[in-house]
Design a protein around this motif. Sequence first.
Motif, PDB file in Angstrom:
ATOM      1  N   ALA A 129     -31.746   0.299  13.325  1.00 39.72           N
ATOM      2  CA  ALA A 129     -32.493   0.208  14.587  1.00 39.72           C
ATOM      3  C   ALA A 129     -31.698  -0.565  15.635  1.00 39.72           C
ATOM      4  O   ALA A 129     -31.722  -0.240  16.819  1.00 39.72           O
ATOM      5  N   SER A 130     -30.966  -1.576  15.181  1.00 33.66           N
ATOM      6  CA  SER A 130     -30.152  -2.369  16.103  1.00 33.66           C
ATOM      7  C   SER A 130     -29.041  -1.526  16.719  1.00 33.66           C
ATOM      8  O   SER A 130     -28.715  -1.675  17.903  1.00 33.66           O
ATOM      9  N   GLY A 131     -28.444  -0.639  15.931  1.00 36.41           N
ATOM     10  CA  GLY A 131     -27.415   0.257  16.451  1.00 36.41           C
ATOM     11  C   GLY A 131     -27.972   1.183  17.526  1.00 36.41           C
ATOM     12  O   GLY A 131     -27.329   1.424  18.552  1.00 36.41           O
ATOM     13  N   GLN A 132     -29.177   1.690  17.284  1.00 34.88           N
ATOM     14  CA  GLN A 132     -29.807   2.561  18.282  1.00 34.88           C
ATOM     15  C   GLN A 132     -30.108   1.795  19.560  1.00 34.88           C
ATOM     16  O   GLN A 132     -29.902   2.303  20.665  1.00 34.88           O
ATOM     17  N   ARG A 175     -26.117   0.235  26.232  1.00 33.32           N
ATOM     18  CA  ARG A 175     -24.788   0.599  26.734  1.00 33.32           C
ATOM     19  C   ARG A 175     -24.850   1.790  27.672  1.00 33.32           C
ATOM     20  O   ARG A 175     -24.100   1.865  28.648  1.00 33.32           O
ATOM     21  N   THR A 176     -25.735   2.748  27.405  1.00 29.20           N
ATOM     22  CA  THR A 176     -25.740   4.001  28.167  1.00 29.20           C
ATOM     23  C   THR A 176     -26.733   4.034  29.324  1.00 29.20           C
ATOM     24  O   THR A 176     -26.680   4.960  30.141  1.00 29.20           O
ATOM     25  N   VAL A 177     -27.642   3.086  29.410  1.00 27.74           N
ATOM     26  CA  VAL A 177     -28.641   3.148  30.480  1.00 27.74           C
ATOM     27  C   VAL A 177     -27.989   3.046  31.855  1.00 27.74           C
ATOM     28  O   VAL A 177     -27.092   2.231  32.079  1.00 27.74           O
ATOM     29  N   ASN A 178     -28.414   3.903  32.755  1.00 30.16           N
ATOM     30  CA  ASN A 178     -27.940   3.878  34.148  1.00 30.16           C
ATOM     31  C   ASN A 178     -28.990   3.155  34.982  1.00 30.16           C
ATOM     32  O   ASN A 178     -30.019   3.733  35.350  1.00 30.16           O
ATOM     33  N   LEU A 179     -28.740   1.915  35.285  1.00 30.46           N
ATOM     34  CA  LEU A 179     -29.727   1.090  35.977  1.00 30.46           C
ATOM     35  C   LEU A 179     -29.899   1.479  37.438  1.00 30.46           C
ATOM     36  O   LEU A 179     -30.820   0.988  38.101  1.00 30.46           O
ATOM     37  N   LYS A 188     -27.199  -5.950  32.158  1.00 28.72           N
ATOM     38  CA  LYS A 188     -26.821  -5.511  30.807  1.00 28.72           C
ATOM     39  C   LYS A 188     -26.415  -6.687  29.922  1.00 28.72           C
ATOM     40  O   LYS A 188     -26.697  -6.688  28.716  1.00 28.72           O
ATOM     41  N   GLU A 189     -25.753  -7.675  30.498  1.00 32.23           N
ATOM     42  CA  GLU A 189     -25.381  -8.849  29.712  1.00 32.23           C
ATOM     43  C   GLU A 189     -26.643  -9.625  29.287  1.00 32.23           C
ATOM     44  O   GLU A 189     -26.747 -10.082  28.143  1.00 32.23           O
ATOM     45  N   TRP A 190     -27.585  -9.759  30.214  1.00 32.60           N
ATOM     46  CA  TRP A 190     -28.827 -10.474  29.907  1.00 32.60           C
ATOM     47  C   TRP A 190     -29.639  -9.756  28.836  1.00 32.60           C
ATOM     48  O   TRP A 190     -30.100 -10.391  27.867  1.00 32.60           O
ATOM     49  N   ILE A 191     -29.843  -8.460  28.994  1.00 33.90           N
ATOM     50  CA  ILE A 191     -30.691  -7.756  28.024  1.00 33.90           C
ATOM     51  C   ILE A 191     -30.000  -7.630  26.670  1.00 33.90           C
ATOM     52  O   ILE A 191     -30.669  -7.530  25.631  1.00 33.90           O
ATOM     53  N   THR A 192     -28.652  -7.656  26.674  1.00 33.58           N
ATOM     54  CA  THR A 192     -27.943  -7.703  25.395  1.00 33.58           C
ATOM     55  C   THR A 192     -28.258  -9.009  24.671  1.00 33.58           C
ATOM     56  O   THR A 192     -28.487  -9.028  23.452  1.00 33.58           O
ATOM     57  N   GLY A 193     -28.297 -10.098  25.426  1.00 34.96           N
ATOM     58  CA  GLY A 193     -28.652 -11.385  24.832  1.00 34.96           C
ATOM     59  C   GLY A 193     -30.075 -11.386  24.281  1.00 34.96           C
ATOM     60  O   GLY A 193     -30.327 -11.908  23.186  1.00 34.96           O
ATOM     61  N   PHE A 194     -31.003 -10.787  25.016  1.00 35.08           N
ATOM     62  CA  PHE A 194     -32.375 -10.724  24.531  1.00 35.08           C
ATOM     63  C   PHE A 194     -32.511  -9.801  23.324  1.00 35.08           C
ATOM     64  O   PHE A 194     -33.346 -10.032  22.448  1.00 35.08           O
ATOM     65  N   ALA A 195     -31.679  -8.759  23.283  1.00 39.68           N
ATOM     66  CA  ALA A 195     -31.684  -7.877  22.111  1.00 39.68           C
ATOM     67  C   ALA A 195     -31.230  -8.637  20.870  1.00 39.68           C
ATOM     68  O   ALA A 195     -31.834  -8.524  19.788  1.00 39.68           O
ATOM     69  N   ILE A 196     -30.172  -9.427  21.012  1.00 38.15           N
ATOM     70  CA  ILE A 196     -29.684 -10.227  19.880  1.00 38.15           C
ATOM     71  C   ILE A 196     -30.731 -11.240  19.450  1.00 38.15           C
ATOM     72  O   ILE A 196     -30.967 -11.449  18.250  1.00 38.15           O
ATOM     73  N   ALA A 197     -31.398 -11.866  20.430  1.00 38.49           N
ATOM     74  CA  ALA A 197     -32.446 -12.843  20.110  1.00 38.49           C
ATOM     75  C   ALA A 197     -33.611 -12.174  19.392  1.00 38.49           C
ATOM     76  O   ALA A 197     -34.178 -12.733  18.433  1.00 38.49           O
ATOM     77  N   SER A 198     -33.991 -10.974  19.832  1.00 39.80           N
ATOM     78  CA  SER A 198     -35.103 -10.258  19.200  1.00 39.80           C
ATOM     79  C   SER A 198     -34.764  -9.874  17.766  1.00 39.80           C
ATOM     80  O   SER A 198     -35.573 -10.053  16.851  1.00 39.80           O
TER      81      SER A 198
END
Length: 372
Positions: free
Chosen positions: A341-344, A350-354, A307-317
Amino acid sequence: MASFSVGGAHFSLRTPSLFPTPPTIRMLKHHPVLNCTPFFTTPSLFSPKNLSLRSSNHRAGIACMSTTTAPVGKDDQKLISGQPNEKVVQVSSWIDYLPKEIQPFAKLARVDKPIGTWFLIFPFAWSATLAAASGSIPDFRNLAVFACAAPFFRGAACTINDFFDRDFDKMVTRTKERPMASGAVTPFQGLCFFAFQLLLSHGIFLQLTNYSWIIEAAFIFLSCTYPLMKRVTYWVQAYLGLTINWGAILGWYAVKGSLQPSIVLPLFLSGCFWTILYDTIYAHQDKEDDVKVGIKSTALKFGESTKEWITGFAIASIGTLALTAYNAALGRPFYVFLAAASGQLAWQIRTVNLSSAADCNRKYVYVFRFKV
């Protein structure tokens, strides 16, 4: 029907029925969903033996009526295990109505799962739209040409992927029924089908206003070598990002006949970061099987820190997409929609159950909406 008497008068009350005619024991035993022994056929309705039978049949009936279109997660598996006559009913696809000879090839090209085709179309559409002259509508001819070619190109990419992965797919729960893994399509037939789809897409690509064989050749090379990357690097999702978002380069060139790095490059990178994000979530479905067969992915690379990694990639995108808009001189409404769209996207992360394959599959589809 219920009957009762009031003051000597006899009344009958009709109640709705689940069956047009009263069900027989044979009908219930052979019903495709309610295939359980009717508890009311036993001599004593409330004996301990029959109460136990009623309980087990009730649980079996619940499981029999469960349906799924996504891989089953650990939590979901608990709900459908433990009964000998339980059966998960798979929702039929429109492919099942095609001639039997065609069905394996349609499944091989994933024609019933168009989300992959949209992933190819979007980068091209973004780029071609940005390349349009200020104040004018996008070049619909080029958009239509790529939209027609995308299903065939994506089908070819899926086919060559299954060709290389056919031995691995046999050992992975989610993929063991794929046509080449199951033997419905031979490797030689798969290669012929791959070449056929590639030729069709190539013929359509030639209709672009500005065609570049170098860009198309690079597109084909990336698509054909992507399946091999999961054997040598954990960053296979990054390589997939290069492949899927190559349309961002092709789209601009198709309209302009040249490239403008200040717009095309950040747009391309934004798509790459986005792909790493959603495909990492997708890869969590197979992480246990991937470890067993020796396949690498960012899901395994990131592990508990996903989740920390994909949050970083989301910010980069989001950041590179905003840079694209700035360099293209887009107006304020774009940034408003980007914020929404960023909020969604943040909510999805945050809610994904990996740990749930089913939820990973759902969020994979939801993250797709971010770029819509």
